[in-house]
Design an enzyme around this catalytic site. Structure first.
Site, short mmCIF file in Angstrom:
data_model
loop_
_atom_site.label_atom_id
_atom_site.label_comp_id
_atom_site.label_asym_id
_atom_site.label_seq_id
_atom_site.Cartn_x
_atom_site.Cartn_y
_atom_site.Cartn_z
N ASP A 76 35.90 46.27 36.39
CA ASP A 76 36.03 45.59 37.67
C ASP A 76 35.29 46.30 38.80
O ASP A 76 35.04 45.70 39.85
CB ASP A 76 37.51 45.46 38.05
CG ASP A 76 38.29 44.67 37.03
OD1 ASP A 76 37.85 43.56 36.69
OD2 ASP A 76 39.32 45.17 36.54
N HIS A 102 42.40 52.42 33.32
CA HIS A 102 42.55 51.26 32.46
C HIS A 102 43.72 51.49 31.53
O HIS A 102 43.99 52.62 31.11
CB HIS A 102 41.27 51.00 31.65
CG HIS A 102 41.20 49.64 31.03
ND1 HIS A 102 41.83 49.36 29.85
CD2 HIS A 102 40.60 48.49 31.44
CE1 HIS A 102 41.61 48.09 29.54
NE2 HIS A 102 40.87 47.54 30.49
#
Length: 428
Positions: free
Chosen positions: A363, A306
């Protein structure tokens, strides 16, 4: 004594103030840098640039912390509804029972689309992407829902916020119905937010869809976890558009378009594609992990890492448990969840990923939850947009309410051709 940073340029020294946020974050204030030195900063992708001071969301990427208005995301996911979370983000505090009832009544009153708006869905091709429809229809809402383009008071803002939250959900479901050739379902006035969306998605004239409590809870949690995430691509887009004085609906429509990109809102689709590829081709997870580590290979480990988090994404941990509970309650044995677990365990046991701080992000499990609920893949990014709408509204309001707000106008470092003589066509 206030702290400063000293910049030495061309034999001169310049003092730049250091400012500190409420959670101890420190930043060098360079707002006067160009005026005092003639210089600008270069930070491609804004990875080290604070574009604003905001009271909405706090992230500590090193420690895996996410809070909305100071409230930990873990508490909101476990105890709050999506609408209560939306009120927290938009209005600054958790609502009391009376405030909650008043706002939910506003949502109920503003759920249905104007009759003429329903005609617009027929104007899109049958294969139009739902995100294209969502963006266009949110822009069109202004013409139907706001008596004036610009909001001038708090009462008008509350109504506009409620209309946008309620109708984004209605538009999303209607775009799906139009895409599959079914009649558009009207919202029901007796259902909570998530249940109402599922009703509009899956009900048909001869049979109402009734979600189980587990399905409704999983969707509610998905929306809560996506409600805001500080200055990401789409939220920064909303703030930039808002800084020019654009109205709420136009600014949020721009955010939808920014979210559409596969590097942003489409990432959970890529995760599902990866898991299906491993399952379909019967690839051992260990081999796939090895291929992902090979820089000469085109294989990528989707759903890991991320831009902000350097440890576990706290949303991923919540969704992992939610995915297990949902599939168990539905008596679904999904091989993709088993593969996801194997991928996670293998990657976390590998020094290559640990050293690079590549951990599962939000996700990684969200696509499995949406898949179990029955949401088609091309609607995944639309679901993200529904969840992110409260954050976009909150950031628009923060810009709108800032009396000293300047229009966003980043600088650039020009690296093109130097002064070049214009030549007539015959000499080129």
């Amino acid at each position: 004594m206030d702290e400063t940073a000293i910049l030495h340029v061309d034999g001169q020294s310049f003092e730049l103030p250091i400012v500190t946020g409420t959670e101890g974050e420190r930043a060098v204030d360079i707002s006067s840098l160009r005026a005092s030195t003639g210089l600008i900063t270069l930070d491609d992708g804004y990875g080290n640039t604070g574009s604003c001071a905001s009271q909405i969301t706090f992230i500590d990427g090193e420690s895996g912390i996410l809070r909305y208005r100071g409230v930990p995301i873990e508490d909101l996911a476990a105890r709050s509804s999506f609408i209560e979370t939306a009120e927290l983000l938009i209005f600054g505090e958790l609502p009391d029972p009376e405030e909650r009832d008043v706002f939910r009544q506003l949502l109920t009153e503003n759920s249905a689309l104007h009759r003429d708006m329903r005609k617009h869905f027929d104007g899109f091709p049958a294969d139009a992407h739902p995100m294209a429809i969502l963006s266009a229809m949110i822009n069109a809402l202004q013409a139907y829902d706001l008596p004036e383009i610009h909001i001038t008071d708090n009462i008008g803002f509350r109504r506009a916020a409620a209309a946008l939250l309620a109708k984004t959900r209605t538009i999303a479901a209607a775009s799906y119905k139009s895409h599959i050739g079914q009649p558009i379902a009207y919202p029901r006035y007796d259902l909570p937010y998530a249940e109402n969306f599922l009703h509009m998605m899956f009900s048909v004239p001869y049979r109402d869809y009734e979600p189980t409590p587990e399905v409704a809870h999983a969707l509610n949690m998905f929306l809560v976890l996506h409600a805001d995430h500080e200055q990401n691509c789409s939220t920064s887009t909303v703030r930039m558009v808002a800084s020019g004085g654009a109205n709420l609906f136009a600014s949020v429509s721009a955010g939808v378009n920014a979210l559409w990109g596969p590097r942003h809102g489409g990432a959970n689709m890529a995760v599902l594609d990866m898991l299906e590829h491993i399952h379909r081709d019967d690839i051992p997870v260990s081999r796939y992990i090895d291929q992902a580590k090979d820089r000469s290979s085109s294989v990528r480990l989707m759903g890991f890492g991320h831009r902000v988090y350097r440890s576990f994404d706290p949303r991923a941990q919540i969704l992992k448990e939610a995915a297990h509970r949902l599939l168990e309650s539905m008596h679904i044995k999904d091989p993709l969840l088993d593969i996801a677990q194997q991928v996670e365990e293998s990657a976390l046991a590998d020094d290559y990923f640990r050293e690079r701080k590549l951990y599962p992000n939000v996700d990684f499990y969200s696509g499995i939850i949406l898949r179990a609920i029955g949401i088609p893949t091309d609607m995944f990014t639309v679901m993200f947009a529904i969840g992110r709408t409260p954050g976009w509204i909150a950031h628009w309001k923060e810009v709108h309410d800032n009396a000293g707000q300047k229009i966003h106008r980043p600088r650039q470092l020009y690296v093109g051709e130097p002064l070049t003589q214009w030549l007539p066509p015959a000499q080129r």
